[in-house]
Design a protein around this motif. Structure first.
Motif, PDB file in Angstrom:
ATOM      1  N   ALA A  76       9.143  31.931 -12.920  1.00  0.00           N
ATOM      2  CA  ALA A  76      10.012  30.776 -12.308  1.00  0.00           C
ATOM      3  C   ALA A  76      10.591  30.715 -14.932  1.00  0.00           C
ATOM      4  CB  ALA A  76       8.218  30.226 -12.199  1.00  0.00           C
ATOM      5  N   PHE A  77      10.102  31.143 -14.884  1.00  0.00           N
ATOM      6  CA  PHE A  77      10.344  31.379 -16.045  1.00  0.00           C
ATOM      7  C   PHE A  77      11.304  31.686 -17.103  1.00  0.00           C
ATOM      8  CE2 PHE A  77      11.162  33.823 -20.616  1.00  0.00           C
ATOM      9  CZ  PHE A  77      11.269  32.199 -21.457  1.00  0.00           C
ATOM     10  N   LEU A  78      11.765  33.417 -16.348  1.00  0.00           N
ATOM     11  CA  LEU A  78      13.351  33.396 -15.963  1.00  0.00           C
ATOM     12  C   LEU A  78      14.049  33.232 -14.998  1.00  0.00           C
ATOM     13  CD1 LEU A  78      12.064  37.505 -15.683  1.00  0.00           C
ATOM     14  CD2 LEU A  78      12.846  36.453 -17.880  1.00  0.00           C
ATOM     15  N   THR A  79      13.698  32.633 -14.050  1.00  0.00           N
ATOM     16  CA  THR A  79      14.651  31.977 -13.179  1.00  0.00           C
ATOM     17  C   THR A  79      15.534  30.482 -14.666  1.00  0.00           C
ATOM     18  OG1 THR A  79      13.838  31.908 -11.272  1.00  0.00           O
ATOM     19  CG2 THR A  79      15.278  30.514 -11.366  1.00  0.00           C
ATOM     20  N   PHE A  80      14.585  30.023 -15.373  1.00  0.00           N
ATOM     21  CA  PHE A  80      14.496  29.029 -15.866  1.00  0.00           C
ATOM     22  C   PHE A  80      15.817  29.928 -17.000  1.00  0.00           C
ATOM     23  CE2 PHE A  80      14.236  27.216 -20.738  1.00  0.00           C
ATOM     24  CZ  PHE A  80      14.438  26.167 -20.245  1.00  0.00           C
ATOM     25  N   ALA A  87      20.508  30.022 -19.809  1.00  0.00           N
ATOM     26  CA  ALA A  87      21.665  30.652 -20.563  1.00  0.00           C
ATOM     27  C   ALA A  87      23.497  30.595 -19.744  1.00  0.00           C
ATOM     28  CB  ALA A  87      21.385  32.347 -20.796  1.00  0.00           C
ATOM     29  N   ARG A  88      23.018  30.512 -19.096  1.00  0.00           N
ATOM     30  CA  ARG A  88      24.471  30.294 -18.434  1.00  0.00           C
ATOM     31  C   ARG A  88      25.131  28.903 -19.255  1.00  0.00           C
ATOM     32  NH1 ARG A  88      21.992  32.103 -13.676  1.00  0.00           N
ATOM     33  NH2 ARG A  88      21.190  30.034 -12.892  1.00  0.00           N
ATOM     34  N   THR A  89      24.146  27.458 -19.369  1.00  0.00           N
ATOM     35  CA  THR A  89      24.316  26.387 -19.730  1.00  0.00           C
ATOM     36  C   THR A  89      24.946  26.436 -21.092  1.00  0.00           C
ATOM     37  OG1 THR A  89      23.111  25.494 -17.620  1.00  0.00           O
ATOM     38  CG2 THR A  89      23.566  23.941 -20.065  1.00  0.00           C
ATOM     39  N   ALA A  90      23.957  26.963 -22.015  1.00  0.00           N
ATOM     40  CA  ALA A  90      24.592  26.989 -23.054  1.00  0.00           C
ATOM     41  C   ALA A  90      25.520  27.892 -23.039  1.00  0.00           C
ATOM     42  CB  ALA A  90      23.615  28.026 -24.151  1.00  0.00           C
ATOM     43  N   GLN A  91      25.779  28.753 -22.650  1.00  0.00           N
ATOM     44  CA  GLN A  91      27.129  29.425 -22.891  1.00  0.00           C
ATOM     45  C   GLN A  91      28.506  28.845 -22.361  1.00  0.00           C
ATOM     46  OE1 GLN A  91      27.729  32.858 -23.982  1.00  0.00           O
ATOM     47  NE2 GLN A  91      29.662  32.086 -24.400  1.00  0.00           N
ATOM     48  N   GLN A  92      27.898  27.959 -21.819  1.00  0.00           N
ATOM     49  CA  GLN A  92      29.209  27.036 -20.643  1.00  0.00           C
ATOM     50  C   GLN A  92      29.612  26.398 -22.455  1.00  0.00           C
ATOM     51  OE1 GLN A  92      28.016  25.470 -17.472  1.00  0.00           O
ATOM     52  NE2 GLN A  92      28.359  27.349 -16.177  1.00  0.00           N
ATOM     53  N   CYS A  93      28.419  25.990 -22.683  1.00  0.00           N
ATOM     54  CA  CYS A  93      28.396  24.730 -23.647  1.00  0.00           C
ATOM     55  C   CYS A  93      29.621  25.007 -25.823  1.00  0.00           C
ATOM     56  CB  CYS A  93      27.514  24.267 -24.382  1.00  0.00           C
ATOM     57  SG  CYS A  93      26.767  22.865 -22.849  1.00  0.00           S
TER      58      CYS A  93
END
Length: 360
Positions: free
Chosen positions: A342-346, A351-357
């Motif tokens: 569950a932690f790895l899914t989060f 990571a994807r959201t942070a990269q987009q930002c």
């Protein structure tokens, strides 16, 4: 008029509690530095039996437990003392070594939060030496020793970065410290070590009177809330610790649970092997996602997220996962395989959201 208190109390840091979550959330708990597993089965049986005698005071010196520890460690009984977790022994080590405002307690930083608290409660000055790539910089620490240094803390493996130094390196450091300066090797995570040059504070201190090793039943043994740890060192140091020991602070139930746990090395090894395997699996996955995670020798991982640590922690809490934010990084305890998944899914989503930002 209020009572007259110590004027320097405002300089003493307080232990920071875990991030509070809404009552509606039943979080995956990966912030507390605990084992997800409960006490060993044999310890649970001992707890039940010992609880029946809770109307009687326990042995103040934990004689049976001290004797068992001395046998396991192959040291005389006068080299061992039990305490209310290793935390209380950290405080007591500061109390027996420091007595003047000029006295110094030396430590790496970041390291265990209790060290600066213990030093300031004892009225001593805190000296912090920065880590080098998340590892104790022992050369810099040796160079930081002064005529005022009274106590040195070495957390190995280190909390919260999970890194460790090997035995040869640790021995070189201890031998570089003046023999009148007490060196505490805090080995709260010793059971999770899986490295070739395995450090052992008890062995290092066997012929070095200025070395004391701290260990605990709180982590690998799953007895965090029962509060029992121990120190191993020179008889003069142990005798001094007895002088500042808070009477009856190691409860009857805690002593019984620790004794039973000590008698189950096979169960403990299977447990720690499982944790070690999971930490490698989780670390490999995090590294593949681009997270900076140093190799771990403990039951947790360190994510060196710098100024993104707090946003990561808050987002994890919103996802129902509690991790420990240290400002410059995040500590994540290894849980069950399902909790870790569950932690790895989060972590992948963050990571994807942070990269987009960052790219926006």
């Amino acid at each position: 008029m209020t009572p007259r208190l110590r004027p320097d109390l405002h300089t003493i840091p307080t232990y920071v509690p875990r991030l509070a979550l809404p009552d509606s959330i039943d979080p995956i708990e990966l912030a507390g530095n605990e084992t997800t597993f409960g006490p060993l089965p044999s310890a649970l049986e001992a707890v039940s039996a010992a609880a029946a005698g809770s109307n009687r005071y326990q042995d103040n010196r934990s004689g049976e437990l001290v004797g068992a520890l001395a046998d396991v460690l192959a040291v005389p009984r006068d080299r061992v003392i039990a305490g209310c977790g290793s935390v209380s022994l950290c405080h007591n080590l500061a109390l027996i070594t420091c007595g003047a405002p000029t006295d110094e307690v030396l430590m790496a930083w970041r390291s265990f939060e209790t060290y600066p608290i213990a030093a300031r409660i004892a009225g001593a000055r805190v000296v912090q030496v920065p880590l080098a790539d998340d590892v104790h910089d022992l050369d810099a620490m040796a160079a930081a020793v002064t005529a005022n240094t009274r106590l040195v803390f070495v957390c190995n493996p280190n909390n919260p970065t999970a890194t460790a130094v090997g035995r040869a390196e640790l021995e070189r450091f201890v031998d570089a410290v003046p023999p009148h300066v007490l060196v505490c090797i805090d080995e709260a995570y010793l059971e999770f070590l899986r490295m070739p040059d395995r450090p052992d504070g008890v062995e290092i201190g066997r012929n070095r009177p200025n070395v004391v090793a701290l260990r605990t039943f709180s982590k690998a043994y799953g007895l965090a809330s029962l509060r029992v740890g121990y120190a191993v060192g020179d008889p003069a140091v142990i005798a001094a610790l007895h002088r500042v020991h808070v009477a009856f602070s190691v409860g009857r139930v805690a002593q019984a649970a620790a004794l039973a746990s000590l008698a189950a090395p096979g169960e403990l090894r299977r447990r720690t092997d499982a944790v070690a395997a999971e930490r490698e699996r989780v670390r490999d996955a995090l590294c593949a996602l681009g997270y900076p995670v140093p190799p771990s020798q403990a039951n947790f991982l360190w994510l060196g997220l710098a100024d993104e640590a707090t946003s990561f922690t808050v987002a994890a809490a919103e996802a129902g996962i509690r991790v420990a934010d240290y400002g410059e990084g995040v500590r994540v305890t290894i849980g069950t395989p399902a909790e870790n998944d569950a932690f790895l899914t989060f972590a992948a989503a963050w990571a994807r959201t942070a990269q987009q930002c960052r790219s926006a």
